[in-house]
Design an enzyme around this catalytic site. Structure first.
Site, mmCIF file in Angstrom:
data_model
loop_
_atom_site.group_PDB
_atom_site.id
_atom_site.type_symbol
_atom_site.label_atom_id
_atom_site.label_comp_id
_atom_site.label_asym_id
_atom_site.label_seq_id
_atom_site.Cartn_x
_atom_site.Cartn_y
_atom_site.Cartn_z
ATOM 1 N N ASP A 32 -20.142 42.993 46.211
ATOM 2 C CA ASP A 32 -19.755 41.772 45.494
ATOM 3 C C ASP A 32 -19.756 42.060 43.991
ATOM 4 O OD1 ASP A 32 -19.206 39.195 44.782
ATOM 5 O OD2 ASP A 32 -20.811 38.304 45.971
ATOM 6 N N CYS A 72 -14.053 35.796 44.183
ATOM 7 C CA CYS A 72 -14.577 36.028 45.534
ATOM 8 C C CYS A 72 -13.781 35.360 46.652
ATOM 9 C CB CYS A 72 -16.008 35.529 45.667
ATOM 10 S SG CYS A 72 -17.074 35.966 44.315
ATOM 11 N N HIS A 107 -18.925 32.409 52.118
ATOM 12 C CA HIS A 107 -18.204 31.876 50.958
ATOM 13 C C HIS A 107 -16.773 31.444 51.287
ATOM 14 C CE1 HIS A 107 -17.636 32.092 46.302
ATOM 15 N NE2 HIS A 107 -17.869 30.873 46.755
ATOM 16 N N ASN A 264 -13.863 41.779 43.920
ATOM 17 C CA ASN A 264 -13.183 41.669 42.623
ATOM 18 C C ASN A 264 -13.868 42.635 41.664
ATOM 19 O OD1 ASN A 264 -14.740 38.632 42.965
ATOM 20 N ND2 ASN A 264 -15.527 40.035 41.422
ATOM 21 N N LYS A 281 -14.177 40.472 36.090
ATOM 22 C CA LYS A 281 -14.087 39.455 37.127
ATOM 23 C C LYS A 281 -13.532 38.177 36.518
ATOM 24 C CE LYS A 281 -17.057 36.589 39.908
ATOM 25 N NZ LYS A 281 -18.383 36.278 40.384
#
Ligand SMILES: *[C@@H]1O[C@H](CO)[C@@H](O)[C@H](O)[C@H]1NC(C)=O
Ligand SMILES: *[C@@H]1O[C@H](CO)[C@@H](O)[C@H](O)[C@H]1NC(C)=O
Ligand SMILES: *[C@@H]1O[C@H](CO)[C@@H](O)[C@H](O)[C@H]1NC(C)=O
Ligand SMILES: *[C@@H]1O[C@H](CO)[C@@H](O)[C@H](O)[C@H]1NC(C)=O
Length: 333
Positions: A32, A72, A107, A264, A281
């Protein structure tokens, strides 16, 4: 009569062919917010030996131009559906007879049961639903003007049961928890049955948290946020090393395709770094959208390579289905 024999032979041949294609397991590892310069083959002050060993193995193809969305959820929805983020869909591998597991970050919606992983094609889920949580307390704060609620975000789901909040991991570091959960699922995995494990680590998203021993290993880095980040990355790397070792110990390694990527680019305000790419990001520059990605497969890849062709996160869906032996032309991709 002759023709019938021929037809039967052809059918028999097709069945033998189908039986011979032993479907591979697929382990998809997502980091992540991992930036371009956040692996030790780009920034040598970092410590990602397990990842480096995989990335430069002769059974690995690196995807040099692999792009994702700059955030994300859009990336993760594209990953699950093979569509650009404004479409939705469900995940197909379970229909193909794969055991499907999700460990880590979801998510992709949780306001209705129908949005949860077990209703989206995952048989088993252990992880969290929202964007971020504490790495040790697996809990998040809800702010609306001020702090309005604090709550656990760690759940267990099995495909036909509701989601159950799970406090058993409180105090344990998330990268270790997700490695443990994955290893447990691999141990319980029926032999001679393919699996798809989507291992979506929390690391190395903010907040900057990691057991002190990992930070000590990076004590030569002066900037405090980069030092902690280096420790978090090293914890992620070790967790990945443990999962790969479990594959070997369980005799699953040869027939497992390991995919590595990130959702990302790095968050430069929280220890990440995308040098020499511009942006971070949340931006559409390369720093926000280009990821360190590779595919490792002892069975299918016989020579190390770095591919320059453009690759986008939406491509994984049909790529993975093709790996599972599907004729993907019916998906129109
Ligand atoms: C959990 O940890 C996070 C990050 O350290 C912190 O912001 C949050 O307040 C903690 N929540 C609880 C309930 O302790
Ligand atoms: C859930 O599925 C398992 C395995 O298919 C089955 O044994 C069990 O009875 C099911 N439980 C419910 C509540 O439907
Ligand atoms: C909570 O997670 C632990 C560790 O994976 C597991 O052993 C336990 O069965 C889970 N509890 C529930 C209620 O699902
Ligand atoms: C895949 O499906 C398409 C369309 O359904 C068909 O034309 C093609 O021959 C199939 N390919 C294989 C390898 O079966």
């Amino acid at each position: 009569m002759k023709r019938l024999t021929l037809v039967l032979l052809i059918i028999k041949g097709a069945i033998v062919c189908a039986a011979r294609y032993k479907r591979p397991n697929i382990l998809m590892i997502y980091a992540d917010d991992l930036g371009w310069n956040d692996v030790d083959w780009h920034d040598e002050t970092l410590r990602t030996p397990h990842l480096r060993r995989l990335a430069f193995d002769r059974h690995t193809v690196q995807l040099d131009q692999a792009y994702v969305n700059q955030l994300c959820s859009p990336t993760r929805s594209a990953l699950m559906t093979g569509h650009y983020p404004h479409h939705i869909g469900t995940q197909k591998l379970r229909d193909l007879g794969y055991n499907t597991y999700l460990v880590g970050k979801w998510h992709l919606g949780y306001c209705k049961y129908d949005f949860l992983p077990s209703r989206r094609g995952f048989e088993k889920f252990r992880g969290y639903y929202a964007d971020k949580a504490g790495y040790f307390n697996h809990s998040r704060d809800l702010w609306k003007g001020g702090l309005v609620a604090r709550g656990l975000d760690f759940f267990t789901e099995t495909w036909n049961t509701s989601s159950v909040p799970n406090w058993s991991r409180e105090g344990q570091y998330s990268a270790e928890v997700f490695a443990d959960e994955s290893i447990q699922l691999l141990r319980d995995q029926p032999k001679n049955h393919p699996f798809f494990l989507y291992l979506a680590f929390q690391s190395v998203h903010a907040p900057l948290e990691v057991p002190e021993e990992y930070v000590r290993r990076c004590d030569y880095i002066e900037r405090w946020d980069r030092r902690i980040y280096c420790g978090m990355l090293n914890a992620l790397d070790e967790a990945i090393g443990r999962v790969v070792k479990a594959l070997r110990d369980l005799d699953l390694y040869e027939n497992t395709i390991i995919i590595f990527s990130s959702d990302n680019g790095g968050q430069t305000m929280a220890g990440g770094n995308n040098f020499p790419l511009r942006g971070n990001k949340d931006t559409l520059w390369e720093g926000g959208t280009r990821t360190n990605s590779f595919v490792h497969s002892p069975r299918f890849i016989k020579r190390a390579a770095v591919r320059q062709q453009l690759f986008h996160v939406v491509d994984w869906f049909s790529t993975v289905l093709a790996m599972a032996g599907q004729n993907i032309s019916k998906y129109g991709r």
